[in-house]
Design a protein around this motif. Sequence first.
Motif, PDB file in Angstrom:
ATOM      1  N   LEU A  74       0.784  -1.371   0.112  1.00 22.75           N
ATOM      2  CA  LEU A  74       0.079   0.056  -0.054  1.00 22.75           C
ATOM      3  C   LEU A  74       0.890   1.166  -0.080  1.00 22.75           C
ATOM      4  O   LEU A  74       0.577   2.211  -0.719  1.00 22.75           O
ATOM      5  CB  LEU A  74      -0.857  -0.029   1.366  1.00 22.75           C
ATOM      6  CG  LEU A  74      -2.057  -0.888   1.120  1.00 22.75           C
ATOM      7  CD1 LEU A  74      -2.855  -1.306   2.529  1.00 22.75           C
ATOM      8  CD2 LEU A  74      -3.028  -0.813  -0.053  1.00 22.75           C
ATOM      9  N   LEU A  75       1.848   1.272   0.714  1.00 24.84           N
ATOM     10  CA  LEU A  75       2.851   2.355   0.981  1.00 24.84           C
ATOM     11  C   LEU A  75       3.454   2.652  -0.475  1.00 24.84           C
ATOM     12  O   LEU A  75       3.496   3.777  -1.113  1.00 24.84           O
ATOM     13  CB  LEU A  75       3.909   2.178   1.841  1.00 24.84           C
ATOM     14  CG  LEU A  75       4.964   3.358   2.114  1.00 24.84           C
ATOM     15  CD1 LEU A  75       4.035   4.780   2.613  1.00 24.84           C
ATOM     16  CD2 LEU A  75       6.090   3.005   3.074  1.00 24.84           C
ATOM     17  N   ALA A  76       3.929   1.565  -1.091  1.00 25.48           N
ATOM     18  CA  ALA A  76       4.598   1.705  -2.510  1.00 25.48           C
ATOM     19  C   ALA A  76       3.697   2.366  -3.417  1.00 25.48           C
ATOM     20  O   ALA A  76       3.867   3.057  -4.416  1.00 25.48           O
ATOM     21  CB  ALA A  76       5.110   0.211  -3.002  1.00 25.48           C
ATOM     22  N   ALA A  77       2.163   1.752  -3.475  1.00 25.26           N
ATOM     23  CA  ALA A  77       1.309   1.989  -4.269  1.00 25.26           C
ATOM     24  C   ALA A  77       0.840   3.556  -4.412  1.00 25.26           C
ATOM     25  O   ALA A  77       0.547   4.150  -5.287  1.00 25.26           O
ATOM     26  CB  ALA A  77       0.036   1.329  -4.231  1.00 25.26           C
ATOM     27  N   THR A  78       0.890   3.927  -3.084  1.00 24.71           N
ATOM     28  CA  THR A  78       0.309   5.524  -2.835  1.00 24.71           C
ATOM     29  C   THR A  78       1.360   6.405  -3.216  1.00 24.71           C
ATOM     30  O   THR A  78       1.343   7.643  -3.533  1.00 24.71           O
ATOM     31  CB  THR A  78      -0.020   5.556  -1.120  1.00 24.71           C
ATOM     32  OG1 THR A  78       1.048   5.293  -0.585  1.00 24.71           O
ATOM     33  CG2 THR A  78      -1.344   5.021  -1.201  1.00 24.71           C
ATOM     34  N   ASN A  79       2.734   5.925  -3.330  1.00 22.19           N
ATOM     35  CA  ASN A  79       3.992   6.712  -3.486  1.00 22.19           C
ATOM     36  C   ASN A  79       4.333   6.806  -4.870  1.00 22.19           C
ATOM     37  O   ASN A  79       5.265   7.410  -5.329  1.00 22.19           O
ATOM     38  CB  ASN A  79       5.164   6.595  -2.431  1.00 22.19           C
ATOM     39  CG  ASN A  79       4.556   7.413  -1.051  1.00 22.19           C
ATOM     40  OD1 ASN A  79       4.774   8.460  -0.930  1.00 22.19           O
ATOM     41  ND2 ASN A  79       3.960   6.394  -0.412  1.00 22.19           N
ATOM     42  N   VAL A  80       3.915   5.928  -5.585  1.00 20.10           N
ATOM     43  CA  VAL A  80       4.283   5.160  -7.140  1.00 20.10           C
ATOM     44  C   VAL A  80       4.320   6.585  -8.018  1.00 20.10           C
ATOM     45  O   VAL A  80       5.246   7.009  -8.965  1.00 20.10           O
ATOM     46  CB  VAL A  80       3.810   4.135  -7.589  1.00 20.10           C
ATOM     47  CG1 VAL A  80       2.292   4.536  -8.014  1.00 20.10           C
ATOM     48  CG2 VAL A  80       4.584   3.720  -8.959  1.00 20.10           C
ATOM     49  N   SER A  81       3.489   7.454  -7.845  1.00 22.52           N
ATOM     50  CA  SER A  81       3.107   8.552  -8.672  1.00 22.52           C
ATOM     51  C   SER A  81       3.920   9.935  -8.355  1.00 22.52           C
ATOM     52  O   SER A  81       4.226  10.513  -9.119  1.00 22.52           O
ATOM     53  CB  SER A  81       1.591   9.026  -8.488  1.00 22.52           C
ATOM     54  OG  SER A  81       1.257   9.493  -7.273  1.00 22.52           O
ATOM     55  N   ARG A  82       4.555   9.750  -7.138  1.00 27.05           N
ATOM     56  CA  ARG A  82       5.584  10.790  -6.681  1.00 27.05           C
ATOM     57  C   ARG A  82       6.905  10.496  -7.280  1.00 27.05           C
ATOM     58  O   ARG A  82       7.501  11.408  -7.629  1.00 27.05           O
ATOM     59  CB  ARG A  82       5.377  10.997  -5.334  1.00 27.05           C
ATOM     60  CG  ARG A  82       3.965  11.269  -4.437  1.00 27.05           C
ATOM     61  CD  ARG A  82       4.155  11.339  -2.969  1.00 27.05           C
ATOM     62  NE  ARG A  82       2.675  11.467  -2.619  1.00 27.05           N
ATOM     63  CZ  ARG A  82       2.451  11.531  -1.122  1.00 27.05           C
ATOM     64  NH1 ARG A  82       3.392  11.333  -0.386  1.00 27.05           N
ATOM     65  NH2 ARG A  82       1.221  11.730  -0.841  1.00 27.05           N
ATOM     66  N   VAL A  83       7.283   9.362  -7.192  1.00 22.61           N
ATOM     67  CA  VAL A  83       8.680   8.959  -7.437  1.00 22.61           C
ATOM     68  C   VAL A  83       8.737   8.469  -9.026  1.00 22.61           C
ATOM     69  O   VAL A  83       9.988   8.468  -9.401  1.00 22.61           O
ATOM     70  CB  VAL A  83       9.024   7.745  -6.663  1.00 22.61           C
ATOM     71  CG1 VAL A  83       9.207   7.939  -5.170  1.00 22.61           C
ATOM     72  CG2 VAL A  83       8.271   6.615  -7.101  1.00 22.61           C
ATOM     73  N   ARG A  84       7.820   8.338  -9.522  1.00 23.31           N
ATOM     74  CA  ARG A  84       8.102   8.054 -11.145  1.00 23.31           C
ATOM     75  C   ARG A  84       8.282   9.214 -11.942  1.00 23.31           C
ATOM     76  O   ARG A  84       7.467  10.364 -11.895  1.00 23.31           O
ATOM     77  CB  ARG A  84       6.520   7.570 -11.689  1.00 23.31           C
ATOM     78  CG  ARG A  84       6.753   7.027 -13.085  1.00 23.31           C
ATOM     79  CD  ARG A  84       5.453   6.402 -13.617  1.00 23.31           C
ATOM     80  NE  ARG A  84       4.325   7.510 -13.474  1.00 23.31           N
ATOM     81  CZ  ARG A  84       3.387   6.988 -13.321  1.00 23.31           C
ATOM     82  NH1 ARG A  84       2.901   5.868 -13.930  1.00 23.31           N
ATOM     83  NH2 ARG A  84       2.212   7.986 -13.275  1.00 23.31           N
ATOM     84  N   ALA A  85       9.492   9.316 -12.402  1.00 18.32           N
ATOM     85  CA  ALA A  85       9.997  10.691 -13.143  1.00 18.32           C
ATOM     86  C   ALA A  85       9.550  10.470 -14.483  1.00 18.32           C
ATOM     87  O   ALA A  85       9.567   9.392 -15.243  1.00 18.32           O
ATOM     88  CB  ALA A  85      11.536  10.888 -13.130  1.00 18.32           C
ATOM     89  N   PRO A  86       9.371  11.679 -15.248  1.00 19.54           N
ATOM     90  CA  PRO A  86       9.175  11.604 -16.695  1.00 19.54           C
ATOM     91  C   PRO A  86      10.312  10.891 -17.363  1.00 19.54           C
ATOM     92  O   PRO A  86      11.405  11.223 -17.144  1.00 19.54           O
ATOM     93  CB  PRO A  86       8.825  13.061 -17.173  1.00 19.54           C
ATOM     94  CG  PRO A  86       9.777  13.855 -16.125  1.00 19.54           C
ATOM     95  CD  PRO A  86       9.380  12.970 -14.887  1.00 19.54           C
ATOM     96  N   ARG A  87      10.021  10.353 -18.654  1.00 17.13           N
ATOM     97  CA  ARG A  87      11.129   9.604 -19.426  1.00 17.13           C
ATOM     98  C   ARG A  87      11.835  10.511 -20.267  1.00 17.13           C
ATOM     99  O   ARG A  87      12.999  10.401 -20.794  1.00 17.13           O
ATOM    100  CB  ARG A  87      10.741   8.518 -19.718  1.00 17.13           C
ATOM    101  CG  ARG A  87      10.262   7.435 -18.842  1.00 17.13           C
ATOM    102  CD  ARG A  87       9.802   6.242 -19.686  1.00 17.13           C
ATOM    103  NE  ARG A  87       9.546   5.012 -18.769  1.00 17.13           N
ATOM    104  CZ  ARG A  87       9.143   3.689 -19.062  1.00 17.13           C
ATOM    105  NH1 ARG A  87       8.876   3.562 -20.545  1.00 17.13           N
ATOM    106  NH2 ARG A  87       8.618   2.935 -18.190  1.00 17.13           N
ATOM    107  N   HIS A  88      11.082  11.549 -20.640  1.00 19.22           N
ATOM    108  CA  HIS A  88      11.167  12.384 -21.987  1.00 19.22           C
ATOM    109  C   HIS A  88      11.337  13.884 -21.262  1.00 19.22           C
ATOM    110  O   HIS A  88      10.807  14.307 -20.347  1.00 19.22           O
ATOM    111  CB  HIS A  88      10.231  12.239 -23.087  1.00 19.22           C
ATOM    112  CG  HIS A  88      10.259  10.924 -23.714  1.00 19.22           C
ATOM    113  ND1 HIS A  88       9.537   9.835 -23.263  1.00 19.22           N
ATOM    114  CD2 HIS A  88      11.182  10.116 -24.554  1.00 19.22           C
ATOM    115  CE1 HIS A  88       9.758   8.999 -23.944  1.00 19.22           C
ATOM    116  NE2 HIS A  88      10.724   9.037 -24.721  1.00 19.22           N
ATOM    117  N   VAL A  89      12.212  14.654 -22.222  1.00 18.12           N
ATOM    118  CA  VAL A  89      12.254  16.102 -21.933  1.00 18.12           C
ATOM    119  C   VAL A  89      10.921  16.711 -22.393  1.00 18.12           C
ATOM    120  O   VAL A  89      10.652  16.581 -23.719  1.00 18.12           O
ATOM    121  CB  VAL A  89      13.287  16.722 -22.604  1.00 18.12           C
ATOM    122  CG1 VAL A  89      13.643  18.205 -22.375  1.00 18.12           C
ATOM    123  CG2 VAL A  89      14.579  15.726 -21.741  1.00 18.12           C
ATOM    124  N   GLY A  90      10.433  17.620 -21.648  1.00 17.16           N
ATOM    125  CA  GLY A  90       9.118  18.364 -22.268  1.00 17.16           C
ATOM    126  C   GLY A  90       9.424  19.771 -22.636  1.00 17.16           C
ATOM    127  O   GLY A  90      10.563  20.537 -22.018  1.00 17.16           O
TER     128      GLY A  90
END
Length: 271
Positions: A74-90
């Motif tokens: 549950l802890l990993a699932a709730t924080n996955v959106s925070r630690v996931r970095a964009p792969r490409h440059v915007g």
Amino acid sequence: MLVRLRELEPGIAQRLDVVQQNQRASPERTTLEPIWSVFSLLCSLAICALYILVCFRVGGAVAVFLLLLSPGILLAATNVSRVRAPRHVGAHALRALLAEPSLLRVERLYSEALLMLLETPAKQPAPLRALLLDMNQLVKADRTMATQQSRLRAATDPQALRGAKAEHQHLTERLACESDPVAHAALTESLGLCEERLTHLRALPLLLHRLDAQRELLSQGVALAHAALLRTRTTPLALIPPELTTLRARVRQLTSESRALEEATQSLQDL
């Protein structure tokens, strides 16, 4: 053309990552963050209660294992959106970075060239990616030279040079009047060390001048790549592979020259 963060020069990639993270942290998301935390906590309690019920009703090692494992999941699932970095440059984040006044000249030219890469459709992106890697080396060399310039400016002191000249004159006069062999030898060695110190102090302004000229050359190298990429954007067939190969060879030559000057500067600073 898509460019990944890991393909960029590390310093620029780190700054772009921070900009993109700040852009993702919108006011609406910040407002919903506490609500989402409470909801996640309630879900965690509900699932934990369900597992406890399973343990009491069914029992067994599997239920106990799932009970122990559920909080981490549950802890990993709730924080996955925070630690996931964009792969490409915007492009939007890159424009925000270009608006920062703290960018060095080479970094600004590099960022502008990168923006052109993002906005240029490329049927054969491999040569352009290779050029980007070469430009990474130019930016890295310029950053190193900027640090060396700061250190040399701090070490360059006209008063220290004048003091060393006065000491050299004083030691020369003492040596001319000294008759004792032991004292004469000591003064001779002292005079030699003072002359060596004078040589280093006199070399600092010249080395600063050379660093400044080399940084200008690095800037022109990145500007050359910038102009070439501009041609690919306006006329996609203008930058043919032989021309791109020549450009990359020139960029690598600049990198080699810069490294040689960096080594000479570092050896002088270590003395």
